[in-house]
Design a protein around this motif. Structure first.
Motif, PDB file in Angstrom:
ATOM      1  N   UNK A  43      19.595  47.142  -2.574  1.00 53.07           N
ATOM      2  CA  UNK A  43      18.136  47.020  -2.559  1.00 53.07           C
ATOM      3  C   UNK A  43      17.435  48.321  -2.205  1.00 53.07           C
ATOM      4  N   UNK A  44      18.011  49.058  -1.251  1.00 46.54           N
ATOM      5  CA  UNK A  44      17.393  50.318  -0.852  1.00 46.54           C
ATOM      6  C   UNK A  44      17.336  51.305  -2.001  1.00 46.54           C
ATOM      7  N   UNK A  45      18.457  51.439  -2.711  1.00 46.59           N
ATOM      8  CA  UNK A  45      18.505  52.351  -3.860  1.00 46.59           C
ATOM      9  C   UNK A  45      17.544  51.900  -4.948  1.00 46.59           C
ATOM     10  N   UNK A  46      17.554  50.600  -5.253  1.00 45.33           N
ATOM     11  CA  UNK A  46      16.694  50.061  -6.310  1.00 45.33           C
ATOM     12  C   UNK A  46      15.220  50.276  -5.979  1.00 45.33           C
ATOM     13  N   UNK A  47      14.803  49.890  -4.788  1.00 49.13           N
ATOM     14  CA  UNK A  47      13.385  49.982  -4.425  1.00 49.13           C
ATOM     15  C   UNK A  47      12.926  51.430  -4.298  1.00 49.13           C
ATOM     16  N   UNK A  48      13.751  52.284  -3.703  1.00 49.32           N
ATOM     17  CA  UNK A  48      13.345  53.683  -3.560  1.00 49.32           C
ATOM     18  C   UNK A  48      13.214  54.352  -4.923  1.00 49.32           C
TER      19      UNK A  48
ATOM     20  N   UNK B 147       9.643  56.389  -9.269  1.00 47.19           N
ATOM     21  CA  UNK B 147       9.064  56.344 -10.610  1.00 47.19           C
ATOM     22  C   UNK B 147       7.559  56.132 -10.574  1.00 47.19           C
ATOM     23  N   UNK B 148       7.077  55.479  -9.525  1.00 45.88           N
ATOM     24  CA  UNK B 148       5.650  55.249  -9.343  1.00 45.88           C
ATOM     25  C   UNK B 148       4.989  56.380  -8.552  1.00 45.88           C
ATOM     26  N   UNK B 149       5.728  57.478  -8.375  1.00 45.00           N
ATOM     27  CA  UNK B 149       5.270  58.662  -7.661  1.00 45.00           C
ATOM     28  C   UNK B 149       4.909  58.356  -6.207  1.00 45.00           C
ATOM     29  N   UNK B 150       5.693  57.472  -5.606  1.00 40.22           N
ATOM     30  CA  UNK B 150       5.587  57.189  -4.186  1.00 40.22           C
ATOM     31  C   UNK B 150       6.878  57.667  -3.505  1.00 40.22           C
ATOM     32  N   UNK B 151       6.776  57.973  -2.211  1.00 44.21           N
ATOM     33  CA  UNK B 151       7.919  58.536  -1.497  1.00 44.21           C
ATOM     34  C   UNK B 151       8.233  57.679  -0.278  1.00 44.21           C
TER      35      UNK B 151
ATOM     36  N   UNK C  49       7.730  43.764  -5.536  1.00 43.36           N
ATOM     37  CA  UNK C  49       7.255  45.125  -5.264  1.00 43.36           C
ATOM     38  C   UNK C  49       6.291  45.587  -6.351  1.00 43.36           C
ATOM     39  N   UNK C  50       6.611  45.305  -7.608  1.00 44.77           N
ATOM     40  CA  UNK C  50       5.744  45.709  -8.709  1.00 44.77           C
ATOM     41  C   UNK C  50       4.434  44.927  -8.719  1.00 44.77           C
ATOM     42  N   UNK C  51       4.501  43.646  -8.398  1.00 43.90           N
ATOM     43  CA  UNK C  51       3.324  42.788  -8.498  1.00 43.90           C
ATOM     44  C   UNK C  51       2.392  42.900  -7.297  1.00 43.90           C
TER      45      UNK C  51
ATOM     46  N   UNK D 135      -9.550  51.422  -7.992  1.00 39.28           N
ATOM     47  CA  UNK D 135      -9.105  50.115  -8.461  1.00 39.28           C
ATOM     48  C   UNK D 135      -7.622  50.205  -8.806  1.00 39.28           C
ATOM     49  N   UNK D 136      -6.822  49.227  -8.403  1.00 38.41           N
ATOM     50  CA  UNK D 136      -5.393  49.306  -8.734  1.00 38.41           C
ATOM     51  C   UNK D 136      -5.147  49.100 -10.220  1.00 38.41           C
ATOM     52  N   UNK D 137      -4.197  49.841 -10.756  1.00 43.74           N
ATOM     53  CA  UNK D 137      -3.771  49.649 -12.137  1.00 43.74           C
ATOM     54  C   UNK D 137      -2.740  48.526 -12.181  1.00 43.74           C
ATOM     55  N   UNK D 138      -3.047  47.483 -12.935  1.00 38.21           N
ATOM     56  CA  UNK D 138      -2.077  46.419 -13.160  1.00 38.21           C
ATOM     57  C   UNK D 138      -1.453  46.635 -14.532  1.00 38.21           C
ATOM     58  N   UNK D 139      -0.295  46.075 -14.745  1.00 37.51           N
ATOM     59  CA  UNK D 139       0.382  46.273 -16.017  1.00 37.51           C
ATOM     60  C   UNK D 139      -0.391  45.589 -17.142  1.00 37.51           C
TER      61      UNK D 139
END
Length: 419
Positions: free
Chosen positions: A211-216, A221-225, A318-320, A334-338
């Motif tokens: 989970x740690x690897x997947x979420x990080x 990819x979302x340009x968050x650290x 996490x995405x939603x 405003x947040x960008x939704x898919x």
């Protein structure tokens, strides 16, 4: 005798209601820093930007050809005397008179007195003379001096996430630096007695921690650290200490696992001790055991997101829910939704009515140009393989049973935007 009252509702919140409720509690981080354009991709702009001058600032040729000393459409057989050349960075330096022409290259400044550009394919030339050999359209092939923008135009609003096209435009308008909001520092806590680092030997009943690897990686990819990441066993004191420490050093705390109602699921109880859980449980598959709230810290309330322990459910929630909140934390207006698109199923999907579902699928285009969704064979929330090559989340209503190939559904398009 009626059973005990469920404080969060038996089924949990609908996804849209959960998103609305948590976003109402998110306050942006106020810290601002100055960065170069090369460092600004994916950051959130903190100050509006206005064009100081018109761009390009001069009339220019749209193609290689010849600039004419006239502003009306030329006729076949018409002649002009060639006077020189205008190139980008090296303009023709005098006024062009009627009956005169200059060689001009794409992007070069239009000489004063010129009002038309002839494509080079339409003319014949000698050493000193130009002749129109073929009829031309009424297109002047001249780029306006304010084609990109006028002085005073708004180039960028405050609270916009910066994209490659925006940065390219800003560079073309002479902007070299930007003020951007600070990225939220994310604290990631992975809980579980059964977790073993990948690469180490595991005993029966243990699993390699993913989970740690997947979420990080998703957040990257979302340009968050991710500022801090820790794996903690299902022990109350160790979890309490980890939650408290993360809330002291991070702007948002995210956990995965330990959020449900099992004997060793301590996280929700601990967050209520350290702060408050605002709501728990989603009416959603996968992702039902999700919690949102805050942890108290000297700097104020730190938002808390309790993601499910199953990796696919953790990724989907996490995405939603986490990603929209991170956007607001970073100062995005405003947040960008898919984006949602209508697709047809390329293959059948077996399911029973129950909860609304976000099923993983791959986008395809059939021979008729129709958008098709090929659903992953297994939709188990524990199977990370269902995320591989996934670029659609199919929105399946709660009451829907099995679906046949060819049926239409709405889907969220989760491909990365490049421009």
């Amino acid at each position: 005798m009626p059973g005990p009252v469920e404080p969060y509702g038996r089924e949990g919140l609908a996804l849209s209601e959960a998103r609305q409720r948590l976003l109402e509690e998110i306050n942006p981080i106020n810290a601002v820093t100055t960065v170069s354009l090369e460092e600004a991709l994916g950051r959130v702009n903190a100050r509006s930007i206005t064009a100081q001058v018109s761009i390009p600032g001069f009339q220019a040729s749209i193609m290689d050809g010849y600039a004419l000393g006239q502003n009306k459409r030329p006729t076949v057989g018409q002649h002009w005397t060639l006077q020189g050349r205008s190139a980008p960075g090296s303009p023709f330096d005098r006024v062009l008179q009627a009956g005169e022409a200059v060689r001009i290259l794409t992007g070069a400044p239009l000489p004063e007195g010129a009002g038309w550009v002839l494509p080079q394919e339409s003319v014949k030339t000698s050493q000193t003379q130009l002749t129109l050999a073929a009829e031309v359209s009424d297109q002047t092939w001249i780029r306006a001096e304010d084609e990109e923008c006028r002085a005073g135009d708004r180039l960028l609003n405050q609270g916009q996430r910066l994209t490659p096209s925006q940065l390219g435009r800003l560079a073309g308008c002479g902007v070299a630096t930007l003020q951007v909001h600070q990225k939220p520092r994310i604290g990631l806590l992975i809980s579980g007695d059964e977790l073993v680092p990948a690469g180490l030997e595991r005993r029966t009943g243990e699993i390699w921690e993913s989970n740690g690897t997947l979420l990080e990686a998703i957040l990257h990819n979302l340009r968050q650290v991710v500022h801090s990441r820790c794996v903690v066993p299902d022990q109350p004191e160790a979890l309490r200490q980890a939650l408290a420490e993360l809330s002291q050093t991070c702007d948002v705390v995210v956990s995965t696992g330990g959020i449900s109602a099992g004997d060793t699921d301590w996280i929700r109880e601990l967050v209520n001790e350290l702060g408050q859980v605002s709501f728990w449980k989603l009416f959603l598959k996968p992702g039902r055991p999700f919690a949102f709230g805050h942890i108290n810290s000297p700097e104020g309330n730190v938002p808390f997101f309790g993601l499910p322990g199953n990796p696919v459910a953790a990724a989907i929630t996490a995405l939603q829910l986490l990603w929209p909140a991170l956007q607001l934390l970073e100062g995005q207006e405003e947040p960008d939704l898919f984006p949602r698109i209508k697709v047809k199923l390329a293959n059948a999907l077996a399911r029973r009515p129950g909860r609304p579902e976000l099923a993983r699928a791959r986008l395809e285009v059939n021979a008729n140009g129709e958008l098709m969704a090929r659903v992953s064979d297994s939709q188990a929330s524990s199977r990370i393989g269902s995320l591989v090559q996934c670029d659609l989340l199919l929105e399946i209503p709660a009451q829907t049973g099995g679906l046949e190939a060819g049926e239409s559904l709405w889907a969220q398009l989760i491909r990365t935007r490049l421009l």
